[in-house]
Design a protein around this motif. Structure first.
Motif, PDB file in Angstrom:
ATOM      1  N   UNK A 218       0.836  -1.195   0.000  1.00 52.07           N
ATOM      2  CA  UNK A 218       0.000   0.000   0.000  1.00 52.07           C
ATOM      3  C   UNK A 218       0.876   1.254   0.000  1.00 52.07           C
ATOM      4  N   UNK A 219       1.955   1.215   0.765  1.00 53.53           N
ATOM      5  CA  UNK A 219       2.843   2.372   0.862  1.00 53.53           C
ATOM      6  C   UNK A 219       4.224   1.965   1.332  1.00 53.53           C
ATOM      7  N   UNK A 220       5.172   2.848   1.063  1.00 52.46           N
ATOM      8  CA  UNK A 220       6.567   2.558   1.393  1.00 52.46           C
ATOM      9  C   UNK A 220       7.272   3.868   1.684  1.00 52.46           C
ATOM     10  N   UNK A 221       8.116   3.861   2.726  1.00 48.36           N
ATOM     11  CA  UNK A 221       8.914   5.041   3.057  1.00 48.36           C
ATOM     12  C   UNK A 221      10.348   4.576   3.319  1.00 48.36           C
ATOM     13  N   UNK A 222      11.299   5.242   2.710  1.00 48.78           N
ATOM     14  CA  UNK A 222      12.696   4.917   2.918  1.00 48.78           C
ATOM     15  C   UNK A 222      13.449   6.085   3.525  1.00 48.78           C
ATOM     16  N   UNK A 223      14.313   5.780   4.482  1.00 50.41           N
ATOM     17  CA  UNK A 223      15.121   6.800   5.142  1.00 50.41           C
ATOM     18  C   UNK A 223      16.590   6.381   5.041  1.00 50.41           C
ATOM     19  N   UNK A 224      17.357   7.062   4.187  1.00 52.68           N
ATOM     20  CA  UNK A 224      18.785   6.733   4.094  1.00 52.68           C
ATOM     21  C   UNK A 224      19.539   7.335   5.277  1.00 52.68           C
ATOM     22  N   UNK A 225      20.452   6.561   5.836  1.00 55.59           N
ATOM     23  CA  UNK A 225      21.265   7.034   6.956  1.00 55.59           C
ATOM     24  C   UNK A 225      22.691   6.546   6.772  1.00 55.59           C
ATOM     25  N   UNK A 226      23.578   7.172   7.462  1.00 54.52           N
ATOM     26  CA  UNK A 226      24.980   6.736   7.464  1.00 54.52           C
ATOM     27  C   UNK A 226      25.057   5.379   8.161  1.00 54.52           C
ATOM     28  N   UNK A 227      25.513   4.378   7.470  1.00 60.34           N
ATOM     29  CA  UNK A 227      25.687   3.057   8.070  1.00 60.34           C
ATOM     30  C   UNK A 227      24.502   2.111   7.904  1.00 60.34           C
ATOM     31  N   UNK A 228      23.329   2.640   7.613  1.00 64.74           N
ATOM     32  CA  UNK A 228      22.172   1.764   7.379  1.00 64.74           C
ATOM     33  C   UNK A 228      21.059   2.558   6.715  1.00 64.74           C
ATOM     34  N   UNK A 229      20.144   1.852   6.123  1.00 62.83           N
ATOM     35  CA  UNK A 229      18.940   2.465   5.551  1.00 62.83           C
ATOM     36  C   UNK A 229      17.739   1.826   6.220  1.00 62.83           C
ATOM     37  N   UNK A 230      16.693   2.621   6.433  1.00 61.33           N
ATOM     38  CA  UNK A 230      15.491   2.137   7.096  1.00 61.33           C
ATOM     39  C   UNK A 230      14.334   2.247   6.107  1.00 61.33           C
ATOM     40  N   UNK A 231      13.601   1.147   5.966  1.00 61.11           N
ATOM     41  CA  UNK A 231      12.458   1.111   5.053  1.00 61.11           C
ATOM     42  C   UNK A 231      11.246   0.651   5.849  1.00 61.11           C
ATOM     43  N   UNK A 232      10.148   1.374   5.707  1.00 60.73           N
ATOM     44  CA  UNK A 232       8.881   0.969   6.301  1.00 60.73           C
ATOM     45  C   UNK A 232       7.921   0.656   5.160  1.00 60.73           C
ATOM     46  N   UNK A 233       7.314  -0.520   5.223  1.00 58.34           N
ATOM     47  CA  UNK A 233       6.388  -0.959   4.186  1.00 58.34           C
ATOM     48  C   UNK A 233       5.043  -1.279   4.836  1.00 58.34           C
ATOM     49  N   UNK A 234       3.974  -0.734   4.283  1.00 52.30           N
ATOM     50  CA  UNK A 234       2.621  -1.074   4.711  1.00 52.30           C
ATOM     51  C   UNK A 234       2.022  -1.923   3.601  1.00 52.30           C
ATOM     52  N   UNK A 235       1.499  -3.086   3.968  1.00 55.93           N
ATOM     53  CA  UNK A 235       0.952  -3.978   2.956  1.00 55.93           C
ATOM     54  C   UNK A 235      -0.355  -4.605   3.416  1.00 55.93           C
ATOM     55  N   UNK A 236      -1.106  -5.112   2.442  1.00 55.74           N
ATOM     56  CA  UNK A 236      -2.357  -5.813   2.720  1.00 55.74           C
ATOM     57  C   UNK A 236      -2.326  -7.125   1.955  1.00 55.74           C
ATOM     58  N   UNK A 237      -2.544  -8.208   2.680  1.00 55.18           N
ATOM     59  CA  UNK A 237      -2.533  -9.502   2.030  1.00 55.18           C
ATOM     60  C   UNK A 237      -2.826 -10.612   3.017  1.00 55.18           C
ATOM     61  N   UNK A 238      -2.817 -11.821   2.529  1.00 52.09           N
ATOM     62  CA  UNK A 238      -3.024 -12.993   3.374  1.00 52.09           C
ATOM     63  C   UNK A 238      -1.814 -13.183   4.285  1.00 52.09           C
ATOM     64  N   UNK A 239      -2.025 -13.848   5.415  1.00 50.66           N
ATOM     65  CA  UNK A 239      -0.921 -14.127   6.347  1.00 50.66           C
ATOM     66  C   UNK A 239       0.262 -14.763   5.629  1.00 50.66           C
ATOM     67  N   UNK A 240      -0.019 -15.734   4.778  1.00 48.03           N
ATOM     68  CA  UNK A 240       1.047 -16.448   4.079  1.00 48.03           C
ATOM     69  C   UNK A 240       1.881 -15.508   3.208  1.00 48.03           C
ATOM     70  N   UNK A 241       1.236 -14.568   2.551  1.00 49.05           N
ATOM     71  CA  UNK A 241       1.941 -13.619   1.685  1.00 49.05           C
ATOM     72  C   UNK A 241       2.830 -12.696   2.507  1.00 49.05           C
ATOM     73  N   UNK A 242       2.284 -12.166   3.583  1.00 48.83           N
ATOM     74  CA  UNK A 242       3.044 -11.268   4.448  1.00 48.83           C
ATOM     75  C   UNK A 242       4.234 -12.002   5.060  1.00 48.83           C
ATOM     76  N   UNK A 243       3.991 -13.199   5.554  1.00 46.49           N
ATOM     77  CA  UNK A 243       5.067 -13.981   6.164  1.00 46.49           C
ATOM     78  C   UNK A 243       6.117 -14.396   5.136  1.00 46.49           C
ATOM     79  N   UNK A 244       5.707 -14.677   3.908  1.00 44.14           N
ATOM     80  CA  UNK A 244       6.664 -15.058   2.869  1.00 44.14           C
ATOM     81  C   UNK A 244       7.619 -13.916   2.567  1.00 44.14           C
TER      82      UNK A 244
END
Length: 78
Positions: free
Chosen positions: A33-59
């Protein structure tokens, strides 16, 4: 199957892993549904919001979690 809303928190510690993370997110794009990425020194952080069956999310969460230098946590709404 019942669809659920989930939030994935992804931390990428090595830019080399970014290509594979993006490939997986593209593969599951129809469930994202949506995605936000935050680049940082040493690592990048990504937040993903999704809608789907348990199996899809877990996969997706499992595939991301198996990548080297990537950590992922998921939270699902009831």
């Amino acid at each position: 199957m019942e669809k659920r809303i989930a939030i994935l928190g992804i931390v990428v510690f090595d830019r080399e892993a970014s290509a594979e993370v993006n490939r997986l997110l593209h593969e599951y794009g129809e469930h994202i549904i949506g995605r936000m990425g935050i680049p940082r020194e040493g690592c990048s952080i990504i937040t993903v919001v999704m809608e789907g069956a348990n199996d899809t999310i877990n996969a997706l969460s499992g595939k991301l979690g198996r990548l080297k230098n990537v950590q992922v946590k998921s939270m699902m709404a009831k």
